[in-house]
Design a protein around this motif. Structure first.
Motif, PDB file in Angstrom:
ATOM      1  N   ARG A 325     118.747  13.818  54.506  1.00  0.00           N
ATOM      2  CA  ARG A 325     118.764  14.170  53.084  1.00  0.00           C
ATOM      3  C   ARG A 325     118.190  15.567  52.847  1.00  0.00           C
ATOM      4  N   ALA A 326     117.059  15.817  53.465  1.00  0.00           N
ATOM      5  CA  ALA A 326     116.418  17.121  53.286  1.00  0.00           C
ATOM      6  C   ALA A 326     117.313  18.248  53.788  1.00  0.00           C
ATOM      7  N   PHE A 327     117.953  18.039  54.948  1.00  0.00           N
ATOM      8  CA  PHE A 327     118.813  19.097  55.477  1.00  0.00           C
ATOM      9  C   PHE A 327     120.041  19.296  54.597  1.00  0.00           C
ATOM     10  N   THR A 328     120.608  18.213  54.087  1.00  0.00           N
ATOM     11  CA  THR A 328     121.775  18.332  53.209  1.00  0.00           C
ATOM     12  C   THR A 328     121.467  19.221  52.019  1.00  0.00           C
ATOM     13  N   ILE A 329     120.307  19.031  51.428  1.00  0.00           N
ATOM     14  CA  ILE A 329     119.906  19.843  50.270  1.00  0.00           C
ATOM     15  C   ILE A 329     119.587  21.268  50.703  1.00  0.00           C
ATOM     16  N   ILE A 334     125.703  20.083  49.869  1.00  0.00           N
ATOM     17  CA  ILE A 334     126.021  19.490  48.568  1.00  0.00           C
ATOM     18  C   ILE A 334     124.713  19.101  47.917  1.00  0.00           C
ATOM     19  N   GLU A 335     124.671  19.147  46.596  1.00  0.00           N
ATOM     20  CA  GLU A 335     123.500  18.693  45.870  1.00  0.00           C
ATOM     21  C   GLU A 335     123.457  17.161  45.897  1.00  0.00           C
ATOM     22  N   ILE A 336     122.261  16.600  46.064  1.00  0.00           N
ATOM     23  CA  ILE A 336     122.078  15.151  45.980  1.00  0.00           C
ATOM     24  C   ILE A 336     121.639  14.841  44.545  1.00  0.00           C
ATOM     25  N   PRO A 337     122.496  14.209  43.746  1.00  0.00           N
ATOM     26  CA  PRO A 337     122.222  14.110  42.299  1.00  0.00           C
ATOM     27  C   PRO A 337     121.310  12.950  41.897  1.00  0.00           C
ATOM     28  N   SER A 338     120.389  12.558  42.765  1.00  0.00           N
ATOM     29  CA  SER A 338     119.459  11.484  42.420  1.00  0.00           C
ATOM     30  C   SER A 338     118.277  11.531  43.374  1.00  0.00           C
ATOM     31  N   GLU A 339     117.107  11.168  42.858  1.00  0.00           N
ATOM     32  CA  GLU A 339     115.925  11.027  43.697  1.00  0.00           C
ATOM     33  C   GLU A 339     115.792   9.620  44.265  1.00  0.00           C
ATOM     34  N   VAL A 340     116.621   8.694  43.785  1.00  0.00           N
ATOM     35  CA  VAL A 340     116.575   7.312  44.259  1.00  0.00           C
ATOM     36  C   VAL A 340     117.178   7.241  45.658  1.00  0.00           C
ATOM     37  N   ARG A 545     131.303  26.036  48.947  1.00  0.00           N
ATOM     38  CA  ARG A 545     131.407  24.784  49.692  1.00  0.00           C
ATOM     39  C   ARG A 545     130.784  23.622  48.933  1.00  0.00           C
ATOM     40  N   ALA A 546     129.581  23.801  48.412  1.00  0.00           N
ATOM     41  CA  ALA A 546     128.899  22.709  47.707  1.00  0.00           C
ATOM     42  C   ALA A 546     129.688  22.290  46.469  1.00  0.00           C
TER      43      ALA A 546
END
Length: 575
Positions: A325-329, A334-340, A545-546
């Motif tokens: 998750r950390a690397f993706t951000i 791509i943006e991760i649109p939730s903290e859950v 890309r994102a």
């Protein structure tokens, strides 16, 4: 001309239409007729499949369970035909471009439902379709309502289990032997699931009358399940001599209705072979980086021995998920649109026999429950140490990064977060399996190329190993069902081309029998990669890309053929 051929011809015509240059005039009445038809269709479809409705986040049918008797099945087939006939009276030229995409998606989705119900006839050929464990999970695992309300609905649903199995006995005719064998084994897991997980999930409910009703319904469902499993083994198994091979015509129709893909199977096989060859080269290169002097078998053996213990597997996967998750951000993939976060948990017992790792998220219409799960199948406590070790070797530290990327970040869980934004009822209600699984596979190599794994050749080798397995699935899935390949030949194919151990290769080959379309992993990944490259060429230096990734995920699981129309104003070859 038969109805299925007319549907195929109509789909072919629609898919071949070029959108660029069309000057249709938006007509509000036409749009209203289309919207009304789609709304009526989904309501009726969910009433016919109430468990799927619950899973999809529609809770009007939580008290019901599938009632697949001869009358309801015939009525559903007639209803689907009527939907398609009514759709033919709606002129797509009166729709705006966005709704015209929905029109074609809706046509393909309804056509697929009709084909599966009336020609593939899984309700007649596969006892596994009556495993109600899958039909209960979303009521148990998701807090879309207070536990007392969910337990009442679950109790009512459990009371219908004897009827479900009565319908099964009346419907099932000559299934393949392995279908009956696996279904009986899966029902054993469902019984354990009912006896253990389900009761624990509602421990907070203290109403004595409600608990009493539930326990009675559960006991009745367990008794009916044991009786049905015994019937499968003693009565149906000896007369289960049907073939699992669906044939070329069925294979092509399933690609057409599900994915809007019309390409000849020989062309798909040739494209898939080129991808297999490419992956072999990259895999061999990663192996040389690990140890230039070691043979491939030695490197694979080294990889399989390097795995977490049974007790440390879940914590290891949790930490790996956070890293992905950390690397993706950080990489801007791509943006991760939730903290859950997706919750890492053991695979539920009713699904453990057929699942290695999986993602399970709320449906697109769910508004209250946010629980999403990354399932990992733990060793069974009854297994021998040797079998436990063999199982854990599938969770190598080299391959778990690839699996985790696929299932959660930026794979299926990230897709789920974006798909909830799908702009229309049709795009929420109908989707492409090739896009969904293709996205998961696409992200494995794409995130690796973005730097995930820090250049560790072991991670690259693990990613390539899984990619090779999926590329072999394309070949084996199509060849077993359309080119006369046997399961034994399919097993050898996985051994020779993906370097798999014979036992695991056999498991992969057997999956082709149950899942003819497991070719869609590689098909979908190739489609997404080609779309990305084509969009990047058109946008030249402005390609983001994102943004591209977020755009395609936000359409639900739109077939790539229709994504090409949306993003490139043409369809062209999707592969």
């Amino acid at each position: 001309m038969s109805l299925s051929l007319r549907l195929a011809a109509s789909l072919s015509l629609l898919v071949s239409l070029a959108v660029a240059g069309c000057s249709s005039r938006y007509d509000a009445a036409t749009r209203a007729r289309f919207d009304n038809l789609t709304q009526r269709h989904f309501r009726a479809a969910y009433a016919f499949n109430p468990s799927f409705a619950t899973y999809w986040g529609v809770h009007d049918y939580d008290d019901s369970l599938e009632n697949w008797n001869a009358e309801t099945i015939a009525a559903e087939g007639n209803r689907l035909r009527q939907v398609l006939e009514e759709l033919e009276t709606i002129d797509p030229k009166g729709l705006d471009d966005t709704t015209r995409i929905d029109y074609d998606l809706f046509r393909s989705g309804v056509s697929q439902s009709l084909y599966e119900l009336t020609e593939m006839r899984g309700w007649q050929k596969d006892p596994g379709q009556y495993n109600f464990g899958f039909m209960l999970e979303s009521m148990i695992a998701r807090n879309f309502a207070p536990p007392e309300q969910r337990l009442r609905s679950l109790t009512t649903r459990l009371r219908h289990v004897p009827r479900l199995f009565a319908n099964a006995r009346a419907n099932l005719e000559n299934p393949p032997a392995m279908f009956t064998e696996f279904a009986a084994g899966d029902l054993d897991g469902t019984i354990s699931y009912l006896e253990n997980d389900v009761s624990k999930s509602f421990a907070s409910v203290t109403d004595p009358a409600l608990r009493k009703d539930f326990e009675e319904a559960k006991a009745g469902a367990i008794a009916a399940t044991k009786e049905f499993a015994a019937w499968l083994r003693s009565d149906l198994q000896p007369r289960s001599t049907g073939s699992f091979v669906i044939g070329e015509d069925a294979y092509r129709k399933r690609l057409l209705y599900g994915e809007l893909i019309e390409m000849p199977l020989d062309s798909i096989l040739a494209i898939g072979q080129r991808e297999l060859d490419r992956l072999k080269v990259r895999s061999a290169g990663a192996a040389r980086k690990i140890d230039p002097a070691a043979p491939l078998d030695s490197i694979v053996a080294r990889m399989r021995r390097d795995h977490p213990t049974a007790d440390s597997l879940l914590p290891y996967v949790v930490a790996l998920s956070e890293s992905a998750r950390a690397f993706t951000i950080r990489s801007g993939f791509i943006e991760i649109p939730s903290e859950v976060r997706a919750t890492v948990r053991p695979t539920p017992e009713f699904a453990a026999s057929r699942s290695f790792a999986s993602f399970d998220g709320p449906g697109p219409f769910e508004t209250k429950a946010t629980d999403a799960f990354y399932n990992v199948t733990l060793p069974n406590k009854t297994w021998t140490p040797e079998r436990v070790e063999e199982h854990l070797q599938g969770y190598s530290r080299w391959t778990l990064p690839s699996v985790t990327v696929h299932e959660v970040y930026p794979g299926h869980y990230t897709h789920f977060l974006y798909a909830r934004r799908a702009p229309t009822l049709v795009r929420k209600g109908i989707g492409s399996g090739a896009f969904g699984e293709g996205w998961g596979l696409y992200t494995e190599e794409a995130l690796l190329d973005a730097g995930f794994g820090g250049g560790d050749p072991r991670v690259e080798f693990g990613v390539m190993r899984w990619a090779l397995i999926r590329a072999c699935r394309l070949q084996v899935g199509i060849r077993v069902h359309t080119r006369g390949m046997t399961i034994e030949e399919g097993t050898r194919f996985f051994v020779e081309h993906a370097g798999m151990e014979p036992a695991n290769a056999e498991r992969e080959a057997f999956r082709a029998a149950f899942d003819p379309m497991y070719s869609i992993y590689t098909i979908g990944a190739l489609q997404i990669r080609k779309l990305r490259d084509d969009v990047a060429r058109e946008q030249e230096g402005s390609f983001d890309r994102a943004k591209f990734h977020a755009t395609i995920l936000s359409q639900g699981s739109l077939p790539v053929v229709l994504l090409r129309r949306m993003m490139l104003k043409e369809e062209g070859a999707s592969l």
